[in-house]
Motif scaffolding. Structure first.
Motif, PDB file in Angstrom:
ATOM      1  N   ARG A   1     -27.740  52.523  -2.918  1.00 39.87           N
ATOM      2  CA  ARG A   1     -27.383  51.351  -2.101  1.00 39.87           C
ATOM      3  C   ARG A   1     -25.875  51.286  -1.886  1.00 39.87           C
ATOM      4  O   ARG A   1     -25.401  51.005  -0.773  1.00 39.87           O
TER       5      ARG A   1
ATOM      6  N   SER B   1     -29.589  44.400   5.517  1.00 39.55           N
ATOM      7  CA  SER B   1     -31.010  44.390   5.168  1.00 39.55           C
ATOM      8  C   SER B   1     -31.438  45.795   4.772  1.00 39.55           C
ATOM      9  O   SER B   1     -30.975  46.779   5.347  1.00 39.55           O
ATOM     10  N   GLU B   2     -32.305  45.860   3.779  1.00 39.46           N
ATOM     11  CA  GLU B   2     -32.788  47.150   3.298  1.00 39.46           C
ATOM     12  C   GLU B   2     -34.031  47.536   4.094  1.00 39.46           C
ATOM     13  O   GLU B   2     -35.035  46.826   4.101  1.00 39.46           O
TER      14      GLU B   2
ATOM     15  N   GLN C   1     -36.739  52.736   1.071  1.00 41.33           N
ATOM     16  CA  GLN C   1     -36.207  53.425  -0.099  1.00 41.33           C
ATOM     17  C   GLN C   1     -37.170  54.508  -0.558  1.00 41.33           C
ATOM     18  O   GLN C   1     -38.368  54.450  -0.300  1.00 41.33           O
TER      19      GLN C   1
ATOM     20  N   VAL D   1     -31.840  55.208  -0.136  1.00 40.71           N
ATOM     21  CA  VAL D   1     -32.021  53.846   0.354  1.00 40.71           C
ATOM     22  C   VAL D   1     -31.472  53.792   1.773  1.00 40.71           C
ATOM     23  O   VAL D   1     -30.376  54.308   2.035  1.00 40.71           O
TER      24      VAL D   1
ATOM     25  N   LEU E   1     -30.266  51.302   4.857  1.00 40.13           N
ATOM     26  CA  LEU E   1     -29.835  49.943   5.159  1.00 40.13           C
ATOM     27  C   LEU E   1     -29.616  49.769   6.654  1.00 40.13           C
ATOM     28  O   LEU E   1     -29.225  50.709   7.344  1.00 40.13           O
TER      29      LEU E   1
END
Length: 237
Positions: A161, A190-191, A194, A228, A230
């Motif tokens: 992240r 915002s993610e 993953q 991850v 984003l």
């Protein structure tokens, strides 16, 4: 002070504003949205392997009895090797007739085949190959795997992240410079997804008959990517 001034200037709309939630849009500037993937690597510390027994006999009862005895030896070997009960789970149990086919004749049952397999989690990946060899010696004749994964990926995900945020900011700087602007601040993060370095998606059981060989089985863990993705919005000015 600005907030207070706005409240005094438009008192008639205060009740309406309280009932309607509008999306937050910067008052001035250009909004840029970028997607960035951050990653880090870890050596897998968990291996999942399926091991099983196939038995054939003239009758269903004989096939099941032989299969149960051999599977009991396999499970006992796992426990002697230090594999915890919580890491051993029955995967499949099956019994099916075996047929002989001939031209222009109905199939004839020639016997029965019983199958039983367990999913085994090895928390010491380096020992997995040695334990598999012991299972074969005790009667296991089907092996599938290994699926390698990371047991506790939280710290690795946080590293990914952090890397993703840095990559998003670097990308935003490039776009801003190309447009003759600068990055003022981040508006939102915002993610979008993953990958915690888990096992590959379960594939059909491609079981293979295994015979004990002189050379020991070895399992090389290699490395797993932890990623991850984003979605980040920046205000440019």
């Amino acid at each position: 002070m600005l907030a207070a001034a706005l409240l005094v200037a438009v008192p008639a709309t205060a009740q309406q504003a309280a009932q309607t939630v509008e999306p937050l849009v910067p008052a001035a500037g250009t909004v840029l949205e970028v997607s960035a993937e951050g990653r880090t690597t870890r050596v897998p510390d968990l291996a999942t392997i399926r091991a099983g027994v196939v038995s054939q006999a003239p009758t269903a009862a004989a096939a099941l009895s032989d299969n149960a005895q051999r599977m009991a030896r396999v499970i006992a070997a796992l426990k002697r090797a230090g594999v915890a009960e919580r890491d051993i789970a029955t995967s499949t149990v099956g019994l099916a007739p075996q047929y002989r086919y001939a031209d222009n004749q109905p199939p004839t049952i020639t016997g029965y085949q019983a199958t039983n397999s367990v999913a085994i989690r090895f928390r010491d990946v380096a020992r997995a190959g040695t334990i598999l060899d012991a299972l074969v010696a005790q009667g296991a004749n089907q092996i599938d795997g290994p699926n390698l994964s990371i047991d506790k990926p939280d710290a690795a995900l946080d590293e990914a992240r952090t890397d993703a945020v840095k990559r998003a900011r670097a990308k935003a700087d490039v776009y801003a410079a190309a447009a003759g602007l600068r990055v003022v601040r981040m508006v939102s993060i915002s993610e979008a997804g993953q990958d915690a370095g888990g096992p590959e998606p379960v594939r059909p059981m491609m079981m293979m008959r295994v015979q004990a060989e002189a050379a020991p089985t070895q399992i090389a863990p290699g490395e797993k990517d932890v990623t991850v993705t984003l979605s980040v919005r920046f205000l440019l000015g």
